[in-house]
Design a protein around this motif. Structure first.
Motif, PDB file in Angstrom:
ATOM      1  N   VAL A  31     -10.893   0.353  -5.673  1.00 29.75           N
ATOM      2  CA  VAL A  31     -10.088  -0.426  -4.473  1.00 29.75           C
ATOM      3  C   VAL A  31     -11.068  -1.155  -3.864  1.00 29.75           C
ATOM      4  O   VAL A  31     -11.902  -0.419  -3.035  1.00 29.75           O
ATOM      5  CB  VAL A  31      -9.187   0.352  -3.693  1.00 29.75           C
ATOM      6  CG1 VAL A  31      -8.413  -0.392  -2.568  1.00 29.75           C
ATOM      7  CG2 VAL A  31      -8.049   1.014  -4.767  1.00 29.75           C
ATOM      8  N   ASN A  32     -10.711  -2.458  -3.843  1.00 27.61           N
ATOM      9  CA  ASN A  32     -11.602  -3.234  -2.731  1.00 27.61           C
ATOM     10  C   ASN A  32     -10.853  -3.827  -1.533  1.00 27.61           C
ATOM     11  O   ASN A  32      -9.667  -4.329  -1.814  1.00 27.61           O
ATOM     12  CB  ASN A  32     -12.111  -4.600  -3.679  1.00 27.61           C
ATOM     13  CG  ASN A  32     -12.867  -5.335  -2.667  1.00 27.61           C
ATOM     14  OD1 ASN A  32     -12.269  -6.213  -2.243  1.00 27.61           O
ATOM     15  ND2 ASN A  32     -14.341  -5.305  -2.995  1.00 27.61           N
ATOM     16  N   TYR A  33     -11.347  -3.596  -0.361  1.00 23.62           N
ATOM     17  CA  TYR A  33     -10.697  -3.993   0.745  1.00 23.62           C
ATOM     18  C   TYR A  33     -10.317  -5.236   0.725  1.00 23.62           C
ATOM     19  O   TYR A  33      -9.170  -5.757   0.922  1.00 23.62           O
ATOM     20  CB  TYR A  33     -11.467  -3.575   2.041  1.00 23.62           C
ATOM     21  CG  TYR A  33     -10.796  -4.294   3.372  1.00 23.62           C
ATOM     22  CD1 TYR A  33      -9.621  -3.517   3.890  1.00 23.62           C
ATOM     23  CD2 TYR A  33     -10.948  -5.506   3.941  1.00 23.62           C
ATOM     24  CE1 TYR A  33      -8.914  -3.864   5.003  1.00 23.62           C
ATOM     25  CE2 TYR A  33     -10.293  -5.884   4.789  1.00 23.62           C
ATOM     26  CZ  TYR A  33      -9.411  -4.819   5.565  1.00 23.62           C
ATOM     27  OH  TYR A  33      -8.707  -5.240   6.557  1.00 23.62           O
ATOM     28  N   GLN A  38      -5.994  -9.746   0.450  1.00 27.82           N
ATOM     29  CA  GLN A  38      -5.618 -10.805  -0.147  1.00 27.82           C
ATOM     30  C   GLN A  38      -4.146 -10.598  -0.916  1.00 27.82           C
ATOM     31  O   GLN A  38      -3.448 -11.486  -0.770  1.00 27.82           O
ATOM     32  CB  GLN A  38      -6.560 -11.647  -1.008  1.00 27.82           C
ATOM     33  CG  GLN A  38      -7.832 -12.140  -0.250  1.00 27.82           C
ATOM     34  CD  GLN A  38      -7.578 -13.157   0.744  1.00 27.82           C
ATOM     35  OE1 GLN A  38      -6.653 -13.961   0.451  1.00 27.82           O
ATOM     36  NE2 GLN A  38      -8.117 -13.023   2.103  1.00 27.82           N
ATOM     37  N   SER A  39      -3.937  -9.473  -1.658  1.00 30.42           N
ATOM     38  CA  SER A  39      -2.798  -9.046  -2.141  1.00 30.42           C
ATOM     39  C   SER A  39      -1.609  -8.988  -1.210  1.00 30.42           C
ATOM     40  O   SER A  39      -0.517  -9.474  -1.392  1.00 30.42           O
ATOM     41  CB  SER A  39      -2.906  -7.931  -2.797  1.00 30.42           C
ATOM     42  OG  SER A  39      -4.089  -8.089  -4.024  1.00 30.42           O
ATOM     43  N   SER A  42      -0.677 -12.342   0.020  1.00 33.30           N
ATOM     44  CA  SER A  42       0.285 -13.126  -0.740  1.00 33.30           C
ATOM     45  C   SER A  42       1.478 -12.566  -0.926  1.00 33.30           C
ATOM     46  O   SER A  42       2.422 -13.299  -0.800  1.00 33.30           O
ATOM     47  CB  SER A  42      -0.364 -12.940  -2.196  1.00 33.30           C
ATOM     48  OG  SER A  42       0.340 -13.484  -3.433  1.00 33.30           O
ATOM     49  N   ALA A  43       1.564 -11.397  -0.882  1.00 32.06           N
ATOM     50  CA  ALA A  43       3.045 -10.395  -0.709  1.00 32.06           C
ATOM     51  C   ALA A  43       3.744 -10.938   0.481  1.00 32.06           C
ATOM     52  O   ALA A  43       4.953 -11.185   0.247  1.00 32.06           O
ATOM     53  CB  ALA A  43       2.754  -9.142  -0.849  1.00 32.06           C
ATOM     54  N   ARG A  44       2.990 -11.101   1.718  1.00 33.59           N
ATOM     55  CA  ARG A  44       3.580 -11.243   2.891  1.00 33.59           C
ATOM     56  C   ARG A  44       4.180 -12.809   2.865  1.00 33.59           C
ATOM     57  O   ARG A  44       5.175 -13.155   3.483  1.00 33.59           O
ATOM     58  CB  ARG A  44       2.674 -10.940   4.022  1.00 33.59           C
ATOM     59  CG  ARG A  44       3.497 -11.580   5.609  1.00 33.59           C
ATOM     60  CD  ARG A  44       2.483 -10.922   6.613  1.00 33.59           C
ATOM     61  NE  ARG A  44       1.213 -11.610   6.711  1.00 33.59           N
ATOM     62  CZ  ARG A  44       0.343 -11.586   7.592  1.00 33.59           C
ATOM     63  NH1 ARG A  44       0.313 -10.578   8.251  1.00 33.59           N
ATOM     64  NH2 ARG A  44      -0.782 -12.327   7.545  1.00 33.59           N
ATOM     65  N   SER A  45       3.446 -13.661   2.086  1.00 31.20           N
ATOM     66  CA  SER A  45       3.819 -15.120   2.122  1.00 31.20           C
ATOM     67  C   SER A  45       5.133 -15.213   1.279  1.00 31.20           C
ATOM     68  O   SER A  45       5.738 -15.961   1.811  1.00 31.20           O
ATOM     69  CB  SER A  45       2.596 -15.843   1.582  1.00 31.20           C
ATOM     70  OG  SER A  45       2.795 -17.071   1.375  1.00 31.20           O
ATOM     71  N   LEU A  77      -4.824  -1.829   7.737  1.00 27.77           N
ATOM     72  CA  LEU A  77      -4.287  -2.676   6.643  1.00 27.77           C
ATOM     73  C   LEU A  77      -3.017  -2.017   6.235  1.00 27.77           C
ATOM     74  O   LEU A  77      -1.999  -2.543   6.138  1.00 27.77           O
ATOM     75  CB  LEU A  77      -5.197  -2.899   5.491  1.00 27.77           C
ATOM     76  CG  LEU A  77      -4.603  -3.693   4.225  1.00 27.77           C
ATOM     77  CD1 LEU A  77      -3.993  -4.996   4.779  1.00 27.77           C
ATOM     78  CD2 LEU A  77      -5.508  -3.660   3.265  1.00 27.77           C
ATOM     79  N   LEU A  78      -3.021  -0.740   6.183  1.00 27.13           N
ATOM     80  CA  LEU A  78      -1.691  -0.065   5.601  1.00 27.13           C
ATOM     81  C   LEU A  78      -0.872  -0.234   6.783  1.00 27.13           C
ATOM     82  O   LEU A  78       0.317  -0.187   6.546  1.00 27.13           O
ATOM     83  CB  LEU A  78      -2.184   1.565   5.591  1.00 27.13           C
ATOM     84  CG  LEU A  78      -1.085   2.584   5.357  1.00 27.13           C
ATOM     85  CD1 LEU A  78      -0.257   2.032   3.985  1.00 27.13           C
ATOM     86  CD2 LEU A  78      -1.509   3.949   4.909  1.00 27.13           C
ATOM     87  N   ALA A  79      -1.332   0.091   8.154  1.00 26.19           N
ATOM     88  CA  ALA A  79      -0.422   0.000   9.362  1.00 26.19           C
ATOM     89  C   ALA A  79       0.371  -1.560   9.142  1.00 26.19           C
ATOM     90  O   ALA A  79       1.502  -1.705   9.333  1.00 26.19           O
ATOM     91  CB  ALA A  79      -1.046  -0.090  10.654  1.00 26.19           C
TER      92      ALA A  79
END
Length: 209
Positions: A31-33, A38-39, A42-45, A77-79
């Protein structure tokens, strides 16, 4: 004969579970931060709740294997992912659960990294979301907590985007409470500050209007 068949089936299941474990471990270790962030963007957008929930699941599996201090980058990021999941939640019960986890995670990061501006920003927004679920006395306490977190966010944020969003958040904060807790002049002042950082963001002008 039946015993042999059952034994073979158990062996197959064990091998499948073992393979799944190694695949999950191998996936997690790679897993790369930056790619994960970026994923998330994209999902939020696209307001893709399924993708955000998938990101949450991946981070939940991966974070226990991360060594300090990088663990707090992933927890921040999880938060933020939990906060966004709360914004897109299918119902109020789900929303409250998501934002409460977001607040808990961001407060954990703040405890360990007192200069993490993004964690303060996330904590402030999560607090603002929880306000709608509590009584009037708790609302006042949470409003003060929101102010404290957002003030610390602005002291520590380095990213212009989040600085602008923090100022906009303060603008919304003074715009939405009922009289006498609102202050439209102060709200507009914060919107003007936000414009310096996120002048191309249409949501700023929608709230400002």
């Amino acid at each position: 004969m039946k015993f042999k068949i059952l034994r073979i089936e158990k062996i197959k299941i064990s091998l499948f579970l073992l393979a799944t474990f190694f695949l999950t471990s191998a996936f997690s270790s790679n897993v790369n931060y930056d790619e994960m962030y970026q994923s998330f963007l994209s999902a939020r957008s696209y307001q893709n709740i399924q993708q955000i929930e998938s990101i949450i699941q991946t981070l939940e599996r991966y974070i226990p294997t991360v060594e300090n201090p990088h663990v707090f980058d992933f927890k921040t990021l999880l938060a933020e992912a939990y906060l966004e999941a709360g914004n897109l939640a299918r119902n109020q019960k789900e929303k409250r659960a998501y934002v409460e986890i977001s607040l808990k995670l961001s407060e954990e990061v703040i405890k360990n990294q007192p200069a993490n501006g993004k964690a303060y920003f996330i904590a402030a927004l999560a607090t603002s979301q929880i306000i709608e679920f509590v009584n009037v006395f708790q609302k006042l306490v949470l409003l003060q907590q929101f102010d404290k977190y957002m003030e610390k966010a602005l002291e520590n944020l380095q990213d212009d985007l989040y600085v602008g969003l923090a100022f906009m958040g303060l603008g919304v904060r003074y715009m939405t409470p009922p009289w006498p807790l609102n202050d439209y002049a102060k709200s507009e002042m914060y919107f003007k500050e936000a414009q310096k950082y996120i002048g191309n963001y249409s949501g700023l002008y929608l709230n400002w209007a």
